[in-house]
Design a protein around this motif. Structure first.
Motif, PDB file in Angstrom:
ATOM      1  N   ASP A   1       0.888  -1.166   0.000  1.00 53.20           N
ATOM      2  CA  ASP A   1       0.000   0.000   0.000  1.00 53.20           C
ATOM      3  C   ASP A   1       0.927   1.216   0.000  1.00 53.20           C
ATOM      4  O   ASP A   1       1.323   1.703   1.041  1.00 53.20           O
TER       5      ASP A   1
ATOM      6  N   VAL B   1       3.470  -2.538 -10.293  1.00 57.19           N
ATOM      7  CA  VAL B   1       2.465  -1.822 -11.078  1.00 57.19           C
ATOM      8  C   VAL B   1       1.285  -1.465 -10.182  1.00 57.19           C
ATOM      9  O   VAL B   1       0.991  -2.163  -9.207  1.00 57.19           O
ATOM     10  N   LEU B   2       0.626  -0.384 -10.537  1.00 58.17           N
ATOM     11  CA  LEU B   2      -0.576   0.030  -9.829  1.00 58.17           C
ATOM     12  C   LEU B   2      -1.748  -0.842 -10.234  1.00 58.17           C
ATOM     13  O   LEU B   2      -1.847  -1.242 -11.410  1.00 58.17           O
ATOM     14  N   LEU B   3      -2.625  -1.151  -9.287  1.00 57.21           N
ATOM     15  CA  LEU B   3      -3.918  -1.691  -9.663  1.00 57.21           C
ATOM     16  C   LEU B   3      -4.580  -0.642 -10.555  1.00 57.21           C
ATOM     17  O   LEU B   3      -4.734   0.521 -10.161  1.00 57.21           O
ATOM     18  N   ASP B   4      -4.945  -1.063 -11.765  1.00 53.87           N
ATOM     19  CA  ASP B   4      -5.273  -0.103 -12.802  1.00 53.87           C
ATOM     20  C   ASP B   4      -6.739   0.325 -12.776  1.00 53.87           C
ATOM     21  O   ASP B   4      -7.533  -0.041 -13.640  1.00 53.87           O
ATOM     22  N   THR B   5      -7.096   1.085 -11.752  1.00 51.73           N
ATOM     23  CA  THR B   5      -8.423   1.691 -11.706  1.00 51.73           C
ATOM     24  C   THR B   5      -8.262   3.170 -11.375  1.00 51.73           C
ATOM     25  O   THR B   5      -7.287   3.575 -10.731  1.00 51.73           O
TER      26      THR B   5
ATOM     27  N   SER C   1      -9.952   5.024  -9.300  1.00 50.42           N
ATOM     28  CA  SER C   1      -9.983   5.319  -7.865  1.00 50.42           C
ATOM     29  C   SER C   1      -8.655   4.974  -7.204  1.00 50.42           C
ATOM     30  O   SER C   1      -8.200   5.683  -6.304  1.00 50.42           O
TER      31      SER C   1
ATOM     32  N   ASP D   1      -5.853   7.410  -5.142  1.00 46.81           N
ATOM     33  CA  ASP D   1      -5.884   7.117  -3.711  1.00 46.81           C
ATOM     34  C   ASP D   1      -4.611   7.635  -3.030  1.00 46.81           C
ATOM     35  O   ASP D   1      -3.537   7.681  -3.643  1.00 46.81           O
TER      36      ASP D   1
ATOM     37  N   HIS E   1      -3.037   6.095  -0.727  1.00 48.67           N
ATOM     38  CA  HIS E   1      -2.177   4.916  -0.552  1.00 48.67           C
ATOM     39  C   HIS E   1      -2.570   3.870  -1.596  1.00 48.67           C
ATOM     40  O   HIS E   1      -3.211   2.865  -1.280  1.00 48.67           O
TER      41      HIS E   1
ATOM     42  N   LEU F   1      -2.807   0.837  -4.202  1.00 49.68           N
ATOM     43  CA  LEU F   1      -2.368  -0.559  -4.160  1.00 49.68           C
ATOM     44  C   LEU F   1      -1.429  -0.820  -5.334  1.00 49.68           C
ATOM     45  O   LEU F   1      -1.730  -0.470  -6.466  1.00 49.68           O
ATOM     46  N   MET F   2      -0.285  -1.439  -5.035  1.00 44.80           N
ATOM     47  CA  MET F   2       0.672  -1.803  -6.079  1.00 44.80           C
ATOM     48  C   MET F   2       1.083  -3.258  -5.885  1.00 44.80           C
ATOM     49  O   MET F   2       1.105  -3.758  -4.756  1.00 44.80           O
TER      50      MET F   2
END
Lengths: 181, 72
Positions: A141, A156-160, A162, A166, A168, A170-171
């Motif tokens: 996070d 990589v970033l969670l690709d959304t 939001s 954010d 923090h 999520l990666m």
């Protein structure tokens, strides 16, 4: 002025000096407090393992940086996923190791020690955990200003939308897809 | 929706977040992150092997190594 030549990464010990870590930003105070008050307890009771950076040339065991790792998972809530989704998975959850904490003393920042920690962590999980118990991802996070740091090592970033905005985000690092050896 | 209740908890993904995650891990990994990930593996492997052998790993600053390598 600290000599940046010789540092050792090892597991935290009960008599390590965890009181002098200086991070140069009040926003990072929780990282200092965790190291000082909780890291060794978490470590000895097998909740999360902390690895510290110690100067080899000093007689003291002052901690100059640390990383805390713990078992984790990514759980997919099947029931809430949209029906029209074309993405499917056979698995309800994926095993992961989480980078719960990572900090480098401001005196050492800019010398690549953070990247060293990350590179070591990726390979420690890849060599010591993944082949024996299964582990697909390393997750973090991230703080918003640390996203680029993690991206440089293949996270990589969670690709959304939001998640990208954010505080923090999520990666994750995909150990299966990145494994080359 | 992505849920993480604390630094020491896992992730719970649903809805668009779960779909985005599944798509990312199903699709081929984009070239740039893949190259960066594999470079990290190459850099960190000796450190991890040293740690597993000795119980510790030796860290040296990266910038000085780069300077040294430029000098040949």
């Amino acid at each position: 002025m600290v000599d940046t030549e010789n540092f050792t990464l090892r597991q935290i010990l009960s008599n390590d000096d965890t009181t002098k870590l200086s991070l140069g930003n009040e926003a990072y105070t929780p990282l200092k407090i965790f190291l000082k008050k909780s890291a060794f307890d978490f470590h000895q009771y097998e909740i999360a393992k902390t690895y510290v950076l110690i100067n080899q040339t000093s007689s003291s065991s002052r901690v100059w940086g640390y990383i805390t790792l713990m078992s984790s998972e990514i759980v997919l809530n099947e029931g809430q996923r949209p029906q029209e989704s074309s993405a499917t998975s056979r698995y309800e959850a994926f095993p992961a190791v989480k980078i719960a904490r990572l900090a480098i003393d401001k005196a050492l920042q800019g010398n690549g020690f953070g990247t060293r920690f990350l590179d070591w962590c990726i390979n420690h999980v890849r060599l010591a955990i993944m082949p024996h118990v299964g582990c697909r991802f390393i997750v973090v996070d991230a703080k918003r200003d640390s996203v680029a740091f993690y991206e440089k090592s293949g996270f990589v970033l969670l690709d959304t939308e939001s998640n990208r905005t954010d505080d923090h985000p999520l990666m994750f690092f995909d150990l299966y897809k990145s494994n080359i050896l | 929706m992505a849920v993480k209740t604390s630094t020491f908890s896992g992730w719970r993904l649903s809805g668009k977040d779960a779909d985005a995650f599944l798509k990312q891990i199903s699709d081929p990994m984009p070239a740039n992150p893949l190259a960066l990930a594999q470079a990290a593996i190459v850099r960190g492997c000796p450190l991890a092997e040293e740690y597993l052998t000795k119980g510790y790993a030796t860290f040296s600053p990266m910038k000085k190594e780069k300077k040294a390598s430029r000098k040949g």
